[in-house]
Design an enzyme around this catalytic site. Structure first.
Site, PDB file in Angstrom:
ATOM      1  N   ARG A   1      39.479   9.569   6.698  1.00 19.74           N
ATOM      2  CA  ARG A   1      38.826   9.688   5.380  1.00 19.74           C
ATOM      3  C   ARG A   1      39.041   8.472   4.491  1.00 19.74           C
ATOM      4  O   ARG A   1      38.897   8.546   3.272  1.00 19.74           O
ATOM      5  CB  ARG A   1      39.272  10.960   4.648  1.00 19.74           C
ATOM      6  CG  ARG A   1      38.896  12.249   5.387  1.00 19.74           C
ATOM      7  CD  ARG A   1      39.148  13.461   4.503  1.00 19.74           C
ATOM      8  NE  ARG A   1      38.767  14.693   5.173  1.00 19.74           N
ATOM      9  CZ  ARG A   1      39.590  15.431   5.907  1.00 19.74           C
ATOM     10  NH1 ARG A   1      40.851  15.069   6.048  1.00 19.74           N
ATOM     11  NH2 ARG A   1      39.168  16.540   6.488  1.00 19.74           N
TER      12      ARG A   1
ATOM     13  N   LYS B   1      29.610  -2.006  -0.022  1.00 23.38           N
ATOM     14  CA  LYS B   1      28.549  -1.248   0.647  1.00 23.38           C
ATOM     15  C   LYS B   1      28.698  -1.434   2.153  1.00 23.38           C
ATOM     16  O   LYS B   1      28.660  -2.555   2.649  1.00 23.38           O
ATOM     17  CB  LYS B   1      27.169  -1.728   0.186  1.00 23.38           C
ATOM     18  CG  LYS B   1      26.802  -1.240  -1.204  1.00 23.38           C
ATOM     19  CD  LYS B   1      25.563  -1.921  -1.754  1.00 23.38           C
ATOM     20  CE  LYS B   1      24.322  -1.516  -1.029  1.00 23.38           C
ATOM     21  NZ  LYS B   1      23.096  -2.045  -1.698  1.00 23.38           N
TER      22      LYS B   1
ATOM     23  N   GLU C   1      20.365 -15.929   0.369  1.00 23.30           N
ATOM     24  CA  GLU C   1      21.065 -15.011  -0.525  1.00 23.30           C
ATOM     25  C   GLU C   1      21.687 -15.764  -1.697  1.00 23.30           C
ATOM     26  O   GLU C   1      21.830 -15.215  -2.794  1.00 23.30           O
ATOM     27  CB  GLU C   1      22.142 -14.227   0.234  1.00 23.30           C
ATOM     28  CG  GLU C   1      21.581 -13.208   1.223  1.00 23.30           C
ATOM     29  CD  GLU C   1      21.112 -11.907   0.568  1.00 23.30           C
ATOM     30  OE1 GLU C   1      21.142 -11.815  -0.680  1.00 23.30           O
ATOM     31  OE2 GLU C   1      20.709 -10.997   1.307  1.00 23.30           O
TER      32      GLU C   1
ATOM     33  N   LYS D   1      27.693 -11.595  -8.316  1.00 22.86           N
ATOM     34  CA  LYS D   1      27.694 -10.274  -7.686  1.00 22.86           C
ATOM     35  C   LYS D   1      28.818  -9.414  -8.249  1.00 22.86           C
ATOM     36  O   LYS D   1      28.629  -8.211  -8.498  1.00 22.86           O
ATOM     37  CB  LYS D   1      27.825 -10.392  -6.168  1.00 22.86           C
ATOM     38  CG  LYS D   1      27.806  -9.018  -5.498  1.00 22.86           C
ATOM     39  CD  LYS D   1      27.426  -9.039  -4.046  1.00 22.86           C
ATOM     40  CE  LYS D   1      27.235  -7.616  -3.524  1.00 22.86           C
ATOM     41  NZ  LYS D   1      26.817  -7.576  -2.112  1.00 22.86           N
TER      42      LYS D   1
ATOM     43  N   GLU E   1      25.362   1.664  -7.383  1.00 26.04           N
ATOM     44  CA  GLU E   1      23.930   1.363  -7.367  1.00 26.04           C
ATOM     45  C   GLU E   1      23.092   2.453  -8.040  1.00 26.04           C
ATOM     46  O   GLU E   1      22.107   2.942  -7.506  1.00 26.04           O
ATOM     47  CB  GLU E   1      23.430   1.105  -5.937  1.00 26.04           C
ATOM     48  CG  GLU E   1      22.113   0.333  -5.914  1.00 26.04           C
ATOM     49  CD  GLU E   1      21.715  -0.147  -4.527  1.00 26.04           C
ATOM     50  OE1 GLU E   1      20.524  -0.183  -4.253  1.00 26.04           O
ATOM     51  OE2 GLU E   1      22.595  -0.492  -3.732  1.00 26.04           O
TER      52      GLU E   1
ATOM     53  N   ARG F   1      22.854  -2.685 -10.231  1.00 27.60           N
ATOM     54  CA  ARG F   1      23.196  -3.211  -8.911  1.00 27.60           C
ATOM     55  C   ARG F   1      21.961  -3.365  -8.018  1.00 27.60           C
ATOM     56  O   ARG F   1      21.944  -4.198  -7.108  1.00 27.60           O
ATOM     57  CB  ARG F   1      24.232  -2.314  -8.231  1.00 27.60           C
ATOM     58  CG  ARG F   1      24.692  -2.871  -6.884  1.00 27.60           C
ATOM     59  CD  ARG F   1      25.956  -2.208  -6.410  1.00 27.60           C
ATOM     60  NE  ARG F   1      26.355  -2.700  -5.097  1.00 27.60           N
ATOM     61  CZ  ARG F   1      27.549  -2.537  -4.576  1.00 27.60           C
ATOM     62  NH1 ARG F   1      28.485  -1.890  -5.251  1.00 27.60           N
ATOM     63  NH2 ARG F   1      27.837  -2.994  -3.380  1.00 27.60           N
TER      64      ARG F   1
ATOM     65  N   ASN G   1      18.941  -6.398  -4.809  1.00 26.10           N
ATOM     66  CA  ASN G   1      17.984  -6.160  -3.728  1.00 26.10           C
ATOM     67  C   ASN G   1      16.670  -6.925  -3.926  1.00 26.10           C
ATOM     68  O   ASN G   1      15.676  -6.613  -3.261  1.00 26.10           O
ATOM     69  CB  ASN G   1      17.692  -4.658  -3.619  1.00 26.10           C
ATOM     70  CG  ASN G   1      18.903  -3.872  -3.162  1.00 26.10           C
ATOM     71  OD1 ASN G   1      19.612  -4.291  -2.259  1.00 26.10           O
ATOM     72  ND2 ASN G   1      19.160  -2.753  -3.804  1.00 26.10           N
TER      73      ASN G   1
ATOM     74  N   HIS H   1      14.545  -7.600  -0.971  1.00 24.86           N
ATOM     75  CA  HIS H   1      15.050  -6.826   0.164  1.00 24.86           C
ATOM     76  C   HIS H   1      14.123  -5.692   0.593  1.00 24.86           C
ATOM     77  O   HIS H   1      14.128  -5.307   1.759  1.00 24.86           O
ATOM     78  CB  HIS H   1      16.444  -6.281  -0.146  1.00 24.86           C
ATOM     79  CG  HIS H   1      17.523  -7.319  -0.096  1.00 24.86           C
ATOM     80  ND1 HIS H   1      17.493  -8.455  -0.871  1.00 24.86           N
ATOM     81  CD2 HIS H   1      18.661  -7.398   0.643  1.00 24.86           C
ATOM     82  CE1 HIS H   1      18.575  -9.179  -0.622  1.00 24.86           C
ATOM     83  NE2 HIS H   1      19.290  -8.571   0.290  1.00 24.86           N
TER      84      HIS H   1
ATOM     85  N   HIS I   1      13.563  -5.900   4.324  1.00 25.84           N
ATOM     86  CA  HIS I   1      14.026  -4.848   5.229  1.00 25.84           C
ATOM     87  C   HIS I   1      12.859  -4.249   6.016  1.00 25.84           C
ATOM     88  O   HIS I   1      13.004  -3.895   7.192  1.00 25.84           O
ATOM     89  CB  HIS I   1      14.745  -3.749   4.449  1.00 25.84           C
ATOM     90  CG  HIS I   1      16.138  -4.115   4.041  1.00 25.84           C
ATOM     91  ND1 HIS I   1      16.909  -3.307   3.228  1.00 25.84           N
ATOM     92  CD2 HIS I   1      16.907  -5.196   4.321  1.00 25.84           C
ATOM     93  CE1 HIS I   1      18.086  -3.875   3.031  1.00 25.84           C
ATOM     94  NE2 HIS I   1      18.109  -5.017   3.684  1.00 25.84           N
TER      95      HIS I   1
ATOM     96  N   HIS J   1      18.292 -11.559   8.890  1.00 24.82           N
ATOM     97  CA  HIS J   1      18.269 -10.955   7.553  1.00 24.82           C
ATOM     98  C   HIS J   1      17.940 -11.949   6.447  1.00 24.82           C
ATOM     99  O   HIS J   1      17.050 -11.714   5.621  1.00 24.82           O
ATOM    100  CB  HIS J   1      19.611 -10.267   7.277  1.00 24.82           C
ATOM    101  CG  HIS J   1      19.692  -9.644   5.916  1.00 24.82           C
ATOM    102  ND1 HIS J   1      18.949  -8.550   5.551  1.00 24.82           N
ATOM    103  CD2 HIS J   1      20.403 -10.000   4.811  1.00 24.82           C
ATOM    104  CE1 HIS J   1      19.207  -8.233   4.295  1.00 24.82           C
ATOM    105  NE2 HIS J   1      20.081  -9.101   3.823  1.00 24.82           N
TER     106      HIS J   1
END
Length: 362
Positions: free
Chosen positions: A124, A146, A188, A230, A240, A244, A248, A251, A255, A268
């Site tokens: 956990r 993330k 990026e 960032k 997010e 945040r 993206n 993205h 994506h 990417h």
């Protein structure tokens, strides 16, 4: 470069990003992140031959008696799956890692995402230290917590928020990075100028040759500035729910391209470069931003040797279908990060699909 740069990430789980050469061999710095007696290093078969033994030796020398395990996965986005995640968990279990273990993610974004997710899930949640070895991972995926794996339906759909214990970005590892991967990482970096810091775009343009040549000082400064942007955004919005999502920019388009190509075409950063140009064009179509800023962005990305147009043969309807499943989509319709011009990004919900389709159709 004689000293390391540092960026502090605040919030509920603060940590430090350390940037500079020689960090993978710095046993004292690596061991300082440990809270227990177990360490487990995850890498891939491209990075492990170069750096894994050095990290293991540095940890062992700094902490005699430390129980150390390691596991290597196949390199590439195609390995960022639930099946590989299961293999990572089995490897951690077989090594007998306990509740106070630390997982070290040694590699690019794929390793960082998968190892971070494994650390989030094992018992956990155990500590994770990110040791990014690609520029893209240093400025993006290693920071912010993330973690995720991909599904055939889309990227990063299964994962967890799990902030790292620390990020150690060894810029010397970039000397072994293929030129294509370095350029992809620069996409990026450009993103931060596009969303919040227009003068950074001028800084990057002035230092493009040095960055492409792998200059240590230029890369460290670019990484530190990117991470500072960032970190500020992540502190305001760790999960997010708001700002945040600005990270993206490009993205949603990118994506969709990666998914449509089965993660076997553009890598990417390349897909994000194309996606940022498409997001800028969408902003133009919606009357939000001037065409001159799109041209400026496009020109800088081209200077870094990045693609700015989608690969031929991609079906707009297929791309739209992937966008509808994207994590940034909402019940009310498609949501995009758009801009009002360089350095002024914002989130826009309910974007009409015909406008998106027009951008996708070129």
């Amino acid at each position: 470069m004689s000293q390391h740069l540092g960026v502090d990430v605040g919030g509920a789980h603060p940590y430090r990003i350390t940037i500079g050469p020689g960090l993978v061999d710095d046993g004292a710095l690596l061991a300082a992140t440990l809270r227990g007696g177990d360490a487990f290093v995850v890498s891939d078969d491209a990075v492990a031959p170069l750096y894994l033994q050095r990290v293991l030796d540095a940890l062992a020398a700094a902490r005699p008696g430390l129980r150390i395990g390691h596991w290597t996965m196949p390199a590439g986005e195609g390995s960022k799956t639930l099946a590989t995640f299961g293999q990572a968990i089995n490897a951690i279990a077989s090594a007998g890692m306990r509740r106070d273990a630390t997982v070290y993610a040694l590699g690019g974004g794929v390793v960082g995402d998968l190892a971070g997710f494994a650390a989030a899930a094992w018992m956990r949640g155990v500590d994770c230290v990110q040791l990014p070895t690609t520029l893209l991972a240093m400025v993006d995926s290693s920071v912010g917590g993330k973690t995720a794996v991909d599904l055939p339906q889309g990227k990063n759909l299964v994962g967890a928020f799990h902030p790292p214990r620390a990020v150690l970005a060894d810029t010397a590892t970039l000397r072994t990075l293929p030129a294509r991967e370095l350029r992809a990482g620069l996409a990026e970096v450009v993103k931060y100028g596009a969303i919040v810091d227009a003068p950074f775009l001028d800084w990057l343009d002035a230092r493009a040759d040095a960055l492409l040549a792998g200059d240590d000082a230029a890369l460290a400064e670019a990484i530190a500035r990117s991470c500072a942007h960032k970190a500020a955004i992540v502190e305001r919005d760790p999960y997010e729910h708001g700002d945040r999502a600005l990270l993206n920019f490009g993205h949603t388009f990118g994506h969709a391209i990666e998914t449509a190509q089965g993660y076997g075409g553009l890598i990417h950063g390349e897909a994000v470069a194309v996606g940022m140009v498409q997001a800028a064009r969408l902003s133009e179509r919606l009357g939000l931003a001037p065409a001159a800023d799109t041209a400026r962005l496009r020109g800088l990305l081209q200077r870094f040797g990045l693609p700015v147009e989608p690969p031929p043969g991609l079906d707009p309807d297929t791309l739209l279908a992937h966008m509808r499943l994207d994590k940034k989509a909402e019940a009310g319709g498609l949501r995009f990060v758009v801009w009002d011009g360089a350095g002024r990004a914002r989130i826009l919900a309910g974007v009409p699909e015909p406008e998106v389709r027009a951008v996708l159709a070129g």
